[in-house]
Design a protein around this motif. Structure first.
Motif, short mmCIF file in Angstrom:
data_model
loop_
_atom_site.label_atom_id
_atom_site.label_comp_id
_atom_site.label_asym_id
_atom_site.label_seq_id
_atom_site.Cartn_x
_atom_site.Cartn_y
_atom_site.Cartn_z
N VAL A 1 14.80 21.10 -24.68
CA VAL A 1 14.97 21.62 -23.27
C VAL A 1 14.40 20.75 -22.34
N MET A 2 15.06 20.41 -21.36
CA MET A 2 14.38 19.38 -20.50
C MET A 2 14.35 20.38 -18.79
N PRO B 1 20.78 18.09 -24.72
CA PRO B 1 19.79 18.67 -23.76
C PRO B 1 20.22 20.10 -23.09
N VAL B 2 19.16 20.92 -22.79
CA VAL B 2 19.68 22.09 -21.99
C VAL B 2 18.52 21.88 -20.75
N VAL B 3 19.04 21.83 -19.72
CA VAL B 3 18.45 21.57 -18.59
C VAL B 3 18.28 22.92 -17.56
N GLY C 1 11.76 27.32 -19.17
CA GLY C 1 12.05 26.21 -20.16
C GLY C 1 11.53 26.57 -21.31
N ALA C 2 10.20 27.05 -21.63
CA ALA C 2 9.48 27.20 -22.76
C ALA C 2 10.46 28.52 -23.50
N LEU C 3 10.87 29.60 -22.67
CA LEU C 3 11.43 30.71 -23.22
C LEU C 3 12.68 30.37 -23.91
N ALA D 1 12.03 20.24 -29.08
CA ALA D 1 10.94 19.92 -28.13
C ALA D 1 11.28 20.47 -26.94
N ILE D 2 10.08 20.88 -26.07
CA ILE D 2 10.42 21.40 -24.77
C ILE D 2 9.54 20.06 -23.77
#
Ligand code: ADP
Ligand code: ASP
Ligand code: MG
Length: 472
Positions: free
Chosen positions: A5-6, A36-38, A217-219, A228-229
């Protein structure tokens, strides 16, 4: 699992150049075989300006609110035009932007007529920042050849109805991620979501509180079990203190979840305080990185931090606090007395940062806010009360202060010219905090930094940044 997650903050998407840099960083991760998930914030300053629009409208200043909104409309239109050259795609994007601003203006007109800004309407107005940035950025990514797809975060981040500081519903978010995000990733697409915003079960827009995009982002990282976040911002990582106060602050290479959580809670703006929770639960490393200097290693937040030679890793500062002194002149501290004090804070939903007690008095610190007169009124029914604003909390954090002797003596010697109003140590064993006047912050932090980071451990801090640069 190679899903990352970025999250990109406001300055990382502040203008077309920044958005292109962001696209380059995401493309770099794709080249490394990552998926990536942005998550993106509103463009820098947009959240503040939307709040200003809301405030103007609720004062009845319809013209002022619409003028501000019109400036925001132009900024978003210009950014879109600079990024999306494909004629059809650009027309579609401009129509979408137009529709969002038309809807926003309708709300502002309504607000200027009814003159009452509720937390629910405030969340709705402020949500436009992330709604717009995420749509524009998804288009910009596609133009650059990334297979990006916009996902409305309000269909994913389900929360309760505590407007302005909504509480995420983890199980629902996990289910929504499985439904709306995971399938895109599995098919090789890059979902782009706005941070900060969510919705309750009735579909009404909510927000996670200021700085909440980190939390989004963290959720999402937690729900998707990311490897990784990444929190992309405008500094090289978590620094030994706010570089705006102390320009010679050093990057902290590695820090523990516990230390980072204390820092975030006690004011280090670089990370939203709740960001760490979803990561801790699933033991996902969080990286804080600089979008203006992407080759820098940044800060790695992990469960166990390596031992460090210096007692502290970082100094955080939280300003705009108020000290409330409650003095029980009519009754000594009897059983249940503290409870009655805290019940009042609970009734007003006001969190307390620091507490210190003596035989007859209790001092507490809270964020300065408009509930203070009402809280003081209620406290006045059980004790004498006075409160004083413009205070700041300085919080020194480090796992290695556990059990070390003489640390407090060193801290207070380093700031011997500063008037300390309250002290707290021991609650978590890894922080030592004290309250001072806001005007003394700079002197205190600079003195503490000079003392505790004069000989930094190269295993933990980026000391190379301090070495004199070669002259050519
Ligand atoms: P973003 O828009 O990317 O979320 P923020 O403005 O929320 O960025 O957070 C980054 C800012 O946090 C930095 O520019 C810096 O001034 C501030 N900051 C405060 N304390 C620290 C710290 N200990 N380390 C790094 N940055 C800090
Ligand atoms: N845009 C929101 C704010 O400025 C959320 C964020 O950027 O994290 O508070
Ligand atoms: Mg932030």
């Amino acid at each position: 699992m190679n899903l990352v997650v970025m999250k990109f903050g406001g300055t990382s998407v502040e203008n077309p150049e920044a958005i292109l840099r962001t696209a380059g960083i995401v493309a770099g991760r794709v080249d490394q075989g990552k998926r990536p998930v942005v998550v993106v914030s509103a463009m820098s300053k947009v959240t503040d300006l939307l709040l200003a629009c809301a405030a103007a409208a609720s004062r009845g200043d319809r013209v002022g609110a619409l003028a501000l909104s019109s400036r925001l409309r132009s900024r978003h239109r210009d950014t879109a035009a600079a990024l999306v050259k494909d004629f059809k795609d650009c027309a579609k994007l401009q129509d979408a932007i137009e529709a969002e601003f038309n809807a926003l203006d309708e709300i502002l007109r309504g607000l200027a007529a009814i003159l009452e800004l509720t937390p629910r309407i405030s969340d709705l107005i402020v949500s436009y920042g992330e709604r717009l940035s995420s749509v524009i950025i998804a288009h910009a990514f596609r133009e650059r050849g990334l297979d990006a797809v916009h996902v409305d975060a309000r269909n994913v981040i389900l929360t309760d109805s505590t407007y302005q500081k909504a509480i995420p519903q983890d199980a629902l978010i996990e289910a929504r991620c499985a439904l709306h995000v995971r399938p895109h990733v599995d098919e090789g697409r890059i979902p782009v979501l706005g941070g900060f915003i969510g919705s309750n079960e009735a579909g009404i827009t909510t927000t996670l509180g200021r700085g909440g995009s980190d939390f989004t982002g963290a959720l999402i990282g937690g729900a998707l079990h990311a490897e990784a976040i990444e929190i992309w911002t405008d500094v090289n990582g978590i620094m030994t203190t706010d570089p705006r106060i102390c320009p010679d602050a050093l990057r902290v290479k590695t820090i523990s979840f516990e230390e980072a959580a204390e820092l975030a809670y006690f004011g280090a703006k670089v990370l939203h305080p709740a960001t760490i929770l979803p990561a801790v639960r699933k033991n996902i490393p969080v990286l804080v990185l600089n979008s203006k200097n992407p080759s820098n290693e940044g800060t790695r937040i992990i469960s166990l931090a390596p031992h460090c030679n210096s007692p502290f890793k970082c100094i955080a500062v939280k300003k705009k606090l108020t000290i409330i002194d409650v003095v029980a002149s009519r009754m000594l501290m009897t059983h249940g007395y503290l409870k009655s004090i805290f019940d009042i804070f609970d009734k007003h939903q006001c969190p307390v940062d620091m507490v210190s007690t003596s035989e007859v008095s209790v001092s507490l610190t809270v964020d300065s806010n408009d509930k203070l007169p009402a809280i003081a009124d209620d406290l006045g029914k059980i004790a004498d009360v006075k409160y004083e604003g413009q205070k700041a909390l300085v919080c020194m954090v480090g796992e290695d202060i556990r059990g070390q002797m003489g640390i407090s003596a060193q801290v207070f010697t380093a700031i011997k010219h500063v008037n300390v109003r309250m002290i707290s140590q021991g609650a978590s064993e890894i922080n030592m905090s004290f309250m001072i006047e806001e005007e003394d912050v700079e002197e205190a932090v600079k003195s503490l930094h000079a003392y505790f980071f004069r000989d930094p451990d190269p295993a933990i801090f980026d000391v190379e940044a301090r070495l004199p640069k070669d002259k050519d």
